[in-house]
Write a protein that holds these residues in place. Structure first.
Motif, short mmCIF file in Angstrom:
data_model
loop_
_atom_site.label_atom_id
_atom_site.label_comp_id
_atom_site.label_asym_id
_atom_site.label_seq_id
_atom_site.Cartn_x
_atom_site.Cartn_y
_atom_site.Cartn_z
N GLU A 291 1.02 -1.26 0.05
CA GLU A 291 -0.11 -0.15 0.01
C GLU A 291 0.91 1.36 0.12
O GLU A 291 0.59 2.18 -0.72
N ILE A 315 -5.45 -6.53 0.68
CA ILE A 315 -5.26 -5.47 0.12
C ILE A 315 -6.43 -4.93 -0.45
O ILE A 315 -6.39 -3.81 -0.56
N ALA A 322 -5.92 0.21 -4.21
CA ALA A 322 -5.62 -1.31 -4.41
C ALA A 322 -6.25 -1.71 -5.97
O ALA A 322 -6.12 -3.03 -6.40
#
Length: 442
Positions: A291, A315, A322
């Motif tokens: 991230e 994620i 994402a």
């Protein structure tokens, strides 16, 4: 031999226990969350605050000659013996891996509840002895020693490679080694950890190769970059991805290491932005790092796809940041197989607020059912369990589970287990590679 548990001290969120044998000898220490201590079927229980801060010598003296129901003034918990089969479960409940470990705890509780509701194992109730390894290799050795000396027939755990590798000499040593099945330890080094160490997930070596083929054969990208966490996990994926992608004719413009959960990869990204931009970036690390790489890359106008291994699990919860990320994993909750559908439905019914189960949850669930089958065949002898388990997929039929087919090789690995590719789309993971192999089967 009956064991007793006496409370040593109590904090605001947990209680430390010293475990003694009947003669008052210490055989282990444990720390548990309050809600997990009481109640337990068959235990005699009292308020642990009664002996808060009393000295160990006083407790040991009181234990000598104590009856099963405890000695006046001191609380004890007595474990029954004949009507149960015990397995250990070690997973991180605290530390930086604690959130992932919580899913495994829920899955193991689900599996044990289902097994006991169906009559247990050959009529005996299955019971867990659970320990927190604190996401720490040193702590893993300590709690592994505790379980080794306890009346468990086998262990499910540890969840991750660092703890598994640290604890493996404990499980594989001594006069009565005990099987430890890791649900998620993917380091290549686990293959040589010992005859009593098994895992039911593919090695990092498989993840790197699958990602390389996805990038080169399916996305048709010819140049890229790799950023890798400089630990066992990151180096393992980097090693095989770089080797396989290069073998397939791909060109890597950069292969750079980083450290920390929020790495400063700005200098690496600046270099990529100034030159011929790569078509993709592989982040061989964990979700938090990926991230951060995404945030820093997008600020520099680097919008190419980002890919990673199963360390990127979760994620999709990062939202728009994402979107489009690819990740490899031996398990996604959307895998279209009958065992997985049943597991996901049961998990969500029991834990409606927990979200979808992850790979550690699915593999932990499989490990418990695998041990159920083995113990039903050969009994509770640790050596017999190891012999039978080693033959699963060769001497005995393979185990068909939520995560796929489990068939062990001579090193306790599952070399033929599938690795899938998923893509983040609108906050969920879509399986885009590998699902055709299981659709409509099992």
């Amino acid at each position: 031999m009956t064991k007793y548990v006496g409370a040593l001290d109590q904090g605001t969120t947990s209680t430390r226990f010293m475990i003694f044998d009947h003669a008052g000898q210490v055989v282990g220490i444990d720390q548990k969350e309050h809600e997990q201590i009481y109640p337990k079927p068959g235990w005699v229980e009292h308020d642990p605050m009664e002996i808060w801060a009393r000295s160990l010598d006083v407790i040991k003296g009181a234990l000598a000659g104590a009856a099963t129901t405890g000695l006046s003034g001191f609380p004890f918990i007595s474990y029954g013996q004949s009507d149960v089969i015990r397995i250990g479960h070690l997973t991180p409940r605290t530390g930086f891996l604690g959130p992932l470990g919580e899913f495994a705890v829920q899955a193991v509780d689900l599996a044990v509840a289902e097994i006991n509701a169906a009559g247990g194992i050959n009529g005996k109730r299955l019971e867990l002895i659970m320990r927190d390894d604190y996401s720490d290799p040193d702590s893993a050795v300590f709690v592994a020693s505790d379980l080794y000396d306890s009346p468990v027939s086998a262990v499910v755990g540890h969840l991750f490679s660092g703890m598994t590798l640290s604890a493996a000499p404990v499980y594989n040593g001594g006069k009565d080694p005990v099987v430890a099945i890791s649900p998620s330890s993917s380091s290549p080094d686990v293959s040589g950890a010992g005859d009593y160490t098994f895992r039911i997930c593919p090695s990092d070596l498989a993840h790197g190769a699958v990602l390389a083929h996805w990038v080169r054969d399916r996305l048709h990208f010819t140049r890229g970059a790799v950023l890798y966490l400089n630990d066992e996990y990151g180096r393992g994926i980097r090693q095989t991805f770089v080797a396989e992608y290069s073998r397939l004719g791909g060109d890597l413009q950069a292969v750079d290491p980083y450290l920390g959960e929020r790495p400063d990869v700005g200098p690496y990204l600046d270099r990529l932005a100034r030159g011929e931009r790569p078509e993709f970036i592989v982040v061989a690390g964990n979700r938090s790092e990926a991230e951060e790489v995404l945030r820093q890359a997008r600020k520099r106008g680097l919008t190419m796809p980002v890919l990673g291994g199963d360390g990127l699990e979760g994620i999709q919860e990062a939202g728009e940041l994402a979107e489009g990320v690819f990740l490899s994993s031996p398990y996604f909750p959307s895998i279209p197989s009958a065992p997985n559908h049943r597991f996901v439905e049961a998990f969500r019914r029991k834990y409606p607020s927990a979200g979808m189960p992850n790979q550690p949850a699915a593999a932990t669930y499989d490990a418990v059912y695998l041990l159920r089958d083995v113990i039903a065949r050969v009994g509770t002898s640790r050596a017999a369990i190891r012999r039978d388990l080693a033959g699963v997929g060769s001497v005995a039929p393979p185990f068909e589970g939520v995560t796929g087919t489990v068939a062990f090789d001579g090193r306790g690995d599952v070399p033929n287990q599938s690795v899938y590719i998923g893509r983040v789309h609108r906050g969920t993971i879509e399986v885009v590679e590998g699902a055709e192999a299981v659709a409509g089967t099992r």
